[in-house]
Design a protein around this motif. Structure first.
Motif, PDB file in Angstrom:
ATOM      1  N   VAL B 279       0.832  -1.197   0.000  1.00 31.06           N
ATOM      2  CA  VAL B 279       0.000   0.000   0.000  1.00 31.06           C
ATOM      3  C   VAL B 279       0.872   1.254   0.000  1.00 31.06           C
ATOM      4  O   VAL B 279       0.571   2.222  -0.700  1.00 31.06           O
ATOM      5  CB  VAL B 279      -0.950  -0.003   1.217  1.00 31.06           C
ATOM      6  N   GLY B 282       2.167   2.470  -3.583  1.00 28.37           N
ATOM      7  CA  GLY B 282       1.258   3.202  -4.457  1.00 28.37           C
ATOM      8  C   GLY B 282       1.010   4.587  -3.880  1.00 28.37           C
ATOM      9  O   GLY B 282       1.534   4.924  -2.823  1.00 28.37           O
ATOM     10  N   ASP B 283       0.216   5.405  -4.580  1.00 28.23           N
ATOM     11  CA  ASP B 283      -0.081   6.705  -3.971  1.00 28.23           C
ATOM     12  C   ASP B 283      -1.498   6.700  -3.431  1.00 28.23           C
ATOM     13  O   ASP B 283      -2.422   7.180  -4.059  1.00 28.23           O
ATOM     14  CB  ASP B 283       0.164   7.863  -4.929  1.00 28.23           C
ATOM     15  N   THR B 284      -1.654   6.086  -2.263  1.00 28.36           N
ATOM     16  CA  THR B 284      -2.948   6.013  -1.606  1.00 28.36           C
ATOM     17  C   THR B 284      -3.234   7.332  -0.909  1.00 28.36           C
ATOM     18  O   THR B 284      -2.415   7.794  -0.121  1.00 28.36           O
ATOM     19  CB  THR B 284      -2.934   4.891  -0.562  1.00 28.36           C
TER      20      THR B 284
END
Lengths: 354, 324
Positions: B279, B282-284
Motif C-alpha cells: 500500500v 502506491g499513492d494512496t
C-alpha cells in the motif's frame, strides 16, 4: 550482556550505512558518466532547427509508464541543447495532472487521457493544454512457457478470470474453458493505484477500477514477471515493454475479441488490430508554456519522426507517421482540449480523432 | 590598595553560580536528546491509535476478525486480518524451526567447546551475518533458495517415483517456505549471540560441580548448563520471534503478495508487513479507508510483538536463576 547487544546494534547500523553510502556514491558516479558520454556523442537528429540558441527549464512530471520515453528524449535533447534543463518527474498520471493543473509543471505525462475532473480543475485555474499522443503500449497477457493450453484467450474468458464475482470461485484453469487442465489458476497483476489496472479493467471488465481482489497485486512489474516465471499455472498482465525485456522466460497470450486471435507485437499494436488492450500514451503541454521556446522545442522533439527510434529503444511502439504528423499539426495550431472529452481511450483509433 | 585586592578566601572560592548554570544547561540538552526517542515512540503509538480508531469506525471489529478474505483495496472490500496473520505466523514458524537449532547449537559450541582463539574469530563472523541488509536476504531467498528448492530431481529418482519432479513438488516462485528458511538464517545470529551470552554467564562453579560428580562434558551441558541458562535462551528465542514477525523485506520479496488464508508453505502468501509495503508503494490518498487499513495492520503487528516482549520480560523475571 547489555553492552554487547548495544555494540552489535551499532555495528549493524554502521554496516548498513556503509552499504547505503557506497550505493549512493555508485549511482551518483553512474549518472555523471552517462551525462558525459551523452554530451560527446550528441550531434545528429535535431528536430528543432537552430536548437543551439535555446535556454531555460522544462518541467515534466506524470506517469511512470511514459517516464522511460521522456527520460530518453530529455537526455538526447539536452545533449543537443546544452543550455536547456529538462527535469522529468514520476508522480503517476493522476499526481502529474494535480501539479499540472496547479500550474507547477509545463508538461504532464499520462498513460490515459485526462479525466473530466482534471479538465475541470485545470479550467478553474485557467490552465489550457494541448493533448499529444507520444507512443502506443499494448497491455500484454503472459503465461509461463510451460503452459501449452492457453495460447489464445477470448475477451470473455479474460473477463471470467478477472471480474469481481470471480473472487474465491474461479480458481482453476478448467473453469475458464472445460478442456483446460485441472490446475490451480495463479493470477498476477498491477495494483489498484496503477494506470495499467485502470485501463485493463475499463477495457475488459464492466466498470473501471473493479476486479477480483484475490490475486498477487504489485505496483512493481518485475514482481509480476518473477511470479509467472516461477508459477507454471500463472498468468499476468502488464505493459508490452516488460514482456519484451523478459521474452525468453515468458509466453504471450493472443487475445480474441471476436475477430480471431491477435498477439501483441509492434505491428498489431501500431495498426490498432490488437484490441481492446492497445492503449496510447500521452503528454499534455500547457499553452502558456509553449511561448517558451525551450518547452516548444522539447514538445516538438518528442513527436519528431526522426526520434521514433528512441521510443522503440525503451520498449514502446512508435506512432505511425500519419498520426505523428497529425500530432505535430495539433501542436503547431495549439489546439486545446482533449479529444476523449474526459472518457477512456479504449477502442479509439488515434488517426481518426486527431 | 588593600581595598582593591581581593582577600585570599575570595580568590579560592569556586564560582558555584556559573558551574551550576552550566550543569543545568547540560542536563536540559542531554535530557532533550533522550526525550526525542521517547517522544517518537509516543508519537508512533498515538498515530497508530488515531488511525486505527478511524478505521474501526468504518469497519467493525468483528469483520476484521472473522472475515476470511483480505481485499481492502478492491471493490469487494473484505478485511479478514486472519489471512495476513496466518501468513506471518507460518513464515515466522518456519524461521524459528530453522533458527532455533542453528542458533542454539552454534551458541553451545561457541560457549562450551570452542577454544578462546576460535571463539574470537567465529563470534565476529556470526555477528557480521547480522549486519547483512534484509533486502539482500530477500533477493537471496527469491533468486537463489527458491530456484534451488525447485530444481528438477534426477532422472533415476523420477523413474522410481514419477510424481517427484522437483526437489519440493508444487513449490512456486514466490512461497512462504524459502522466505521462512532465509528469515530463519537472518535471525540466527540474534538467537546465537543472546543464547551464547546466557550460556557464558552460567558460573564456572556449576560446571566444576558437575565434573566433580563424574559427569561428561555432554552431560554437564545438557543437565546443568542448559537448564541454568534456560530463561536467557527462551527470551532470546522470543526476541527472535518478534524480529521475524516484524521483518519486512524478506517476506515482501520472497513470499509473494497474494492474500490467501491457510498454512500451505508452497504457494505465494501475503504477510502483514508485505501488505503495508504494497500500500505504501502506491499513492494512496491519506484519510481513505485503504490508508487507514495499513495502520490497523500496523497496530495488530504492534500488539503481537508487544505481547511477545511482555511475555519474554515476565518469563525472564519468573525463571531467572540467580548466582552470586
Amino acid at each position: 550482556m547489555a553492552p554487547t547487544i548495544r555494540f552489535k546494534r551499532l555495528a549493524g547500523i554502521l554496516s548498513f550505512m556503509a552499504v547505503l553510502s557506497i550505493a549512493a556514491s555508485c549511482s551518483g558516479g553512474g549518472g555523471q558518466d552517462t551525462a558525459g558520454t551523452e554530451g560527446t556523442e550528441g550531434t545528429s537528429t535535431a528536430a528543432s532547427s537552430g536548437g543551439s540558441g535555446l535556454a531555460g527549464d522544462v518541467l515534466v512530471d506524470g506517469s511512470s509508464t511514459v517516464f522511460p520515453i521522456s527520460e530518453a528524449m530529455a537526455e538526447e535533447f539536452m545533449a543537443e541543447n546544452a543550455d536547456v534543463r529538462v527535469t522529468v518527474g514520476v508522480s503517476g498520471s493522476g499526481g502529474g495532472f494535480q501539479k499540472f493543473c496547479a500550474g507547477e509543471t509545463d508538461i504532464s505525462n499520462a498513460s490515459r487521457p485526462i479525466k473530466q475532473e482534471e479538465i475541470d480543475l485545470c479550467a478553474e485555474n485557467g490552465i489550457e493544454f494541448v493533448e499529444i499522443p507520444i507512443a502506443f503500449d499494448g497491455l500484454s497477457v503472459v503465461v509461463n512457457p510451460e503452459n501449452d493450453w492457453a495460447q489464445c484467450l477470448t475477451v470473455d474468458e479474460l473477463k471470467t478470470m478477472w471480474e469481481p464475482s470471480a473472487e474465491g470461485t474461479i480458481t482453476n484453469w478448467n473453469q475458464i474453458r472445460p478442456d483446460f487442465p485441472d490446475a490451480e489458476l495463479g493470477l498476477y497483476g498491477p495494483g489498484t493505484d496503477s494506470g495499467t489496472y485502470d485501463y485493463f479493467t475499463a477495457a475488459l471488465l464492466d466498470s473501471e477500477g473493479e476486479s477480483r481482489g484475490d490475486y498477487t497485486a504489485s505496483e512493481d512489474d518485475n514482481v509480476l514477471v518473477q511470479g509467472v516465471i516461477g508459477d507454471t499455472n500463472g498468468l499476468a498482465f502488464f505493459g508490452y515493454a516488460y514482456y519484451e525485456e523478459n521474452q525468453d522466460s515468458l509466453q504471450l497470450v493472443a487475445i480474441d475479441n471476436g475477430n480471431g486471435c491477435v498477439e501483441p507485437s509492434p505491428e498489431t499494436i501500431g495498426d490498432g488490430s490488437y484490441q481492446p488492450l492497445s492503449r496510447p500514451e500521452f503528454f499534455y503541454v500547457k499553452t502558456t508554456s509553449l511561448d517558451n521556446p525551450a518547452v516548444r522545442a522539447f514538445a516538438e522533439y518528442q513527436i519528431a519522426i526522426e526520434n521514433k527510434g528512441l521510443v522503440e529503444e525503451v520498449g514502446y511502439v512508435a506512432l505511425p507517421d500519419e498520426v505523428l504528423s497529425a500530432a505535430q499539426e495539433r501542436l503547431e495550431a495549439g489546439t486545446t482540449g482533449s479529444v476523449f472529452e474526459g472518457g477512456s481511450a479504449v477502442g479509439v483509433k488515434l488517426a481518426d480523432v486527431l | 590598595m588593600t581595598a582593591s585586592t581581593p582577600s585570599e578566601s575570595d580568590l579560592w572560592r569556586p564560582n558555584r553560580a556559573v558551574s551550576k548554570r552550566t550543569e543545568f544547561v547540560v542536563k536540559i540538552v542531554f535530557g532533550a536528546f533522550a526525550m526525542v526517542s521517547v517522544a517518537t515512540t509516543v508519537g508512533i503509538v498515538l498515530t497508530l491509535i488515531f488511525e486505527t480508531v478511524a478505521f474501526f469506525q468504518v469497519v467493525p471489529l468483528w469483520r476484521f476478525l472473522t472475515e476470511t478474505r483480505w481485499t481492502p483495496l478492491f471493490s469487494s472490500a473484505q478485511f479478514g486480518i486472519m489471512v495476513l496473520i496466518s501468513a506471518t505466523v507460518m513464515v515466522s514458524f518456519i524461521a524459528i524451526v530453522v533458527a532455533l537449532p542453528l542458533g542454539l547449537l552454534s551458541a553451545i559450541f561457541l560457549s562450551e567447546y570452542a577454544s578462546p582463539k576460535m571463539r574470537s574469530v567465529l563470534k565476529p563472523v556470526l555477528e557480521l551475518l547480522a549486519g547483512v541488509p534484509s533486502v539482500v536476504f530477500g533477493y537471496f531467498a527469491l533468486l537463489f533458495v527458491s530456484p534451488l528448492l525447485r530444481t528438477a530431481t534426477p532422472a533415476w529418482l523420477q523413474s522410481i517415483i514419477p510424481s517427484w519432479d522437483q526437489f519440493i513438488p508444487g513449490l512456486q516462485g514466490f512461497n512462504a517456505l524459502s522466505a521462512g528458511i532465509v528469515l530463519g538464517i537472518s535471525i540466527t545470529p540474534l538467537v546465537a549471540s543472546l543464547s551464547e551470552d546466557a550460556l557464558f554467564a552460567v558460573p564456572r562453579s556449576l560446571r566444576d560441580g558437575a565434573y566433580a560428580l563424574g559427569s561428561t562434558k555432554r552431560e554437564t551441558i545438557i543437565a546443568v548448563v542448559l537448564p541454568a541458562a534456560l530463561s536467557g535462551i527462551v527470551s532470546a528465542l522470543i526476541l527472535a520471534i518478534s524480529r521475524a514477525i516484524g521483518e519486512t523485506m524478506i517476506v515482501t520479496l520472497a513470499a509473494g503478495q497474494n492474500p490467501r488464508l491457510g498454512l500451505n508453505p508452497l504457494v505465494p502468501v501475503m504477510a502483514m508487513t508485505a501488505f503495508i509495503v504494497q500500500v505504501s508503494l502506491g499513492d494512496t490518498p491519506a484519510g481513505s479507508i485503504a490508508y487507514q487499513t495499513i495502520f490497523a495492520v500496523g497496530m495488530t503487528l504492534f500488539i503481537i510483538t508487544l505481547a511477545l516482549n511482555i511475555f519474554s520480560f515476565w518469563f525472564v523475571r519468573r525463571f531467572r536463576e540467580k548466582y552470586e
